[in-house]
Design a protein around this motif. Structure first.
Motif, PDB file in Angstrom:
ATOM      1  N   TRP A 156      -0.840  11.513   1.443  1.00 11.14           N
ATOM      2  CA  TRP A 156      -1.272  12.441   2.480  1.00 11.14           C
ATOM      3  C   TRP A 156      -1.258  13.865   1.948  1.00 11.14           C
ATOM      4  O   TRP A 156      -0.397  14.231   1.149  1.00 11.14           O
ATOM      5  CB  TRP A 156      -0.328  12.369   3.675  1.00 11.14           C
TER       6      TRP A 156
ATOM      7  N   THR B  83      -2.527  10.805  -8.687  1.00 14.43           N
ATOM      8  CA  THR B  83      -2.715  10.747  -7.236  1.00 14.43           C
ATOM      9  C   THR B  83      -4.120  11.167  -6.820  1.00 14.43           C
ATOM     10  O   THR B  83      -4.542  10.882  -5.708  1.00 14.43           O
ATOM     11  CB  THR B  83      -1.688  11.624  -6.490  1.00 14.43           C
ATOM     12  N   GLY B  84      -4.861  11.833  -7.712  1.00 17.53           N
ATOM     13  CA  GLY B  84      -6.225  12.246  -7.382  1.00 17.53           C
ATOM     14  C   GLY B  84      -7.202  11.092  -7.355  1.00 17.53           C
ATOM     15  O   GLY B  84      -7.940  10.907  -6.389  1.00 17.53           O
ATOM     16  N   ASP B  85      -7.191  10.281  -8.421  1.00 18.59           N
ATOM     17  CA  ASP B  85      -8.149   9.169  -8.490  1.00 18.59           C
ATOM     18  C   ASP B  85      -7.486   7.796  -8.427  1.00 18.59           C
ATOM     19  O   ASP B  85      -8.166   6.778  -8.410  1.00 18.59           O
ATOM     20  CB  ASP B  85      -9.020   9.276  -9.746  1.00 18.59           C
ATOM     21  N   GLY B  86      -6.146   7.750  -8.411  1.00 20.91           N
ATOM     22  CA  GLY B  86      -5.433   6.477  -8.301  1.00 20.91           C
ATOM     23  C   GLY B  86      -5.298   5.708  -9.598  1.00 20.91           C
ATOM     24  O   GLY B  86      -4.671   4.653  -9.637  1.00 20.91           O
ATOM     25  N   GLU B  87      -5.882   6.219 -10.676  1.00 22.99           N
ATOM     26  CA  GLU B  87      -5.846   5.514 -11.959  1.00 22.99           C
ATOM     27  C   GLU B  87      -4.420   5.431 -12.509  1.00 22.99           C
ATOM     28  O   GLU B  87      -3.622   6.338 -12.332  1.00 22.99           O
ATOM     29  CB  GLU B  87      -6.738   6.213 -12.983  1.00 22.99           C
TER      30      GLU B  87
ATOM     31  N   HIS C  34       0.790   6.693 -11.746  1.00 24.55           N
ATOM     32  CA  HIS C  34      -0.594   6.831 -11.283  1.00 24.55           C
ATOM     33  C   HIS C  34      -0.953   8.302 -11.128  1.00 24.55           C
ATOM     34  O   HIS C  34      -0.105   9.121 -10.779  1.00 24.55           O
ATOM     35  CB  HIS C  34      -0.773   6.192  -9.890  1.00 24.55           C
TER      36      HIS C  34
ATOM     37  N   LYS D  10       0.838  -1.197   0.000  1.00 27.29           N
ATOM     38  CA  LYS D  10       0.000   0.000   0.000  1.00 27.29           C
ATOM     39  C   LYS D  10       0.875   1.250   0.000  1.00 27.29           C
ATOM     40  O   LYS D  10       1.907   1.299   0.656  1.00 27.29           O
ATOM     41  CB  LYS D  10      -0.886   0.045   1.240  1.00 27.29           C
TER      42      LYS D  10
ATOM     43  N   ARG E 240      -5.356  11.343   1.852  1.00 30.82           N
ATOM     44  CA  ARG E 240      -6.109  11.640   0.635  1.00 30.82           C
ATOM     45  C   ARG E 240      -6.547  10.379  -0.093  1.00 30.82           C
ATOM     46  O   ARG E 240      -7.637  10.312  -0.637  1.00 30.82           O
ATOM     47  CB  ARG E 240      -5.249  12.474  -0.315  1.00 30.82           C
ATOM     48  N   ARG E 241      -5.667   9.386  -0.153  1.00 31.50           N
ATOM     49  CA  ARG E 241      -5.946   8.189  -0.948  1.00 31.50           C
ATOM     50  C   ARG E 241      -4.976   7.097  -0.559  1.00 31.50           C
ATOM     51  O   ARG E 241      -3.861   7.364  -0.132  1.00 31.50           O
ATOM     52  CB  ARG E 241      -5.793   8.515  -2.427  1.00 31.50           C
ATOM     53  N   THR E 242      -5.408   5.858  -0.762  1.00 31.00           N
ATOM     54  CA  THR E 242      -4.540   4.699  -0.594  1.00 31.00           C
ATOM     55  C   THR E 242      -4.463   3.977  -1.931  1.00 31.00           C
ATOM     56  O   THR E 242      -5.489   3.677  -2.541  1.00 31.00           O
ATOM     57  CB  THR E 242      -5.090   3.743   0.485  1.00 31.00           C
ATOM     58  N   LEU E 243      -3.235   3.726  -2.398  1.00 28.48           N
ATOM     59  CA  LEU E 243      -3.029   2.966  -3.634  1.00 28.48           C
ATOM     60  C   LEU E 243      -2.617   1.544  -3.266  1.00 28.48           C
ATOM     61  O   LEU E 243      -1.745   1.353  -2.418  1.00 28.48           O
ATOM     62  CB  LEU E 243      -1.920   3.581  -4.479  1.00 28.48           C
TER      63      LEU E 243
END
Length: 168
Positions: free
Chosen positions: A35, A77-81, A75, A31, A43-46
């Protein structure tokens, strides 16, 4: 600044965007936590398949390049795509760096066994297209970074010898 909740995870890696807007930490579980550098909020976890070898944030923190045991992916970082894969990036990548303008990604690591030695790749940061490959003697990559505009490396050889290169 403290990252609330970060202490709940054993961090194995760290990257900070040039403007400190985004902080990325990794764990052994594949993972990457992204932050907000100002508020400290997660903010998100990839989730990364194949284990995380190394990673680096692009300037502004809008993209992150992650090298795993199987691929190197860029990737959002906003949507992880996944935006794109670094063409031909395989093997055991140990270091990765992104140029200040985000136009170039450089990564180095062990070359496939039949090549021997170390291998460094230079890619277009926007498309993932490989631009150059540099293969050298067996060495332990000591320092790998971008200077003001170019990637640089200092290698420590098996006998303790130092060698370096500057991409021109």
């Amino acid at each position: 600044r403290e990252l609330p909740g970060a202490s709940l995870h054993l961090a194995t890696g760290l990257a900070v965007s040039a403007d400190a807007a985004v902080v990325a930490t990794s764990t052994t579980g594949g993972k990457i936590f992204l932050w907000d550098g100002r508020s400290g909020r997660l903010r998100r976890t990839l989730m990364v398949r194949g284990g995380i070898a190394t990673f680096a944030l692009f300037a502004g923190g809008r993209r992150i390049v992650v090298a795993s045991e199987t691929a190197a992916l860029v990737h959002d970082t906003g949507d992880g795509e996944v935006l794109h894969e670094l063409d031909g990036a395989s093997g055991e990548l140990q270091r990765i760096a992104v140029s200040p303008d985000g136009e170039v990604v450089a990564a180095c690591g062990a070359a496939p066994r039949w090549w021997g030695g170390m291998r460094t790749g230079i890619w277009n940061g926007s498309t993932g297209q490989r631009l150059y490959t540099i293969t050298g003697e067996d060495s332990d990559m000591g320092v790998f970074y971008f200077g003001p505009s170019l990637p640089c490396s200092v290698d420590v050889g098996p006998t303790g010898s130092l060698s370096g290169w500057l991409a021109l």
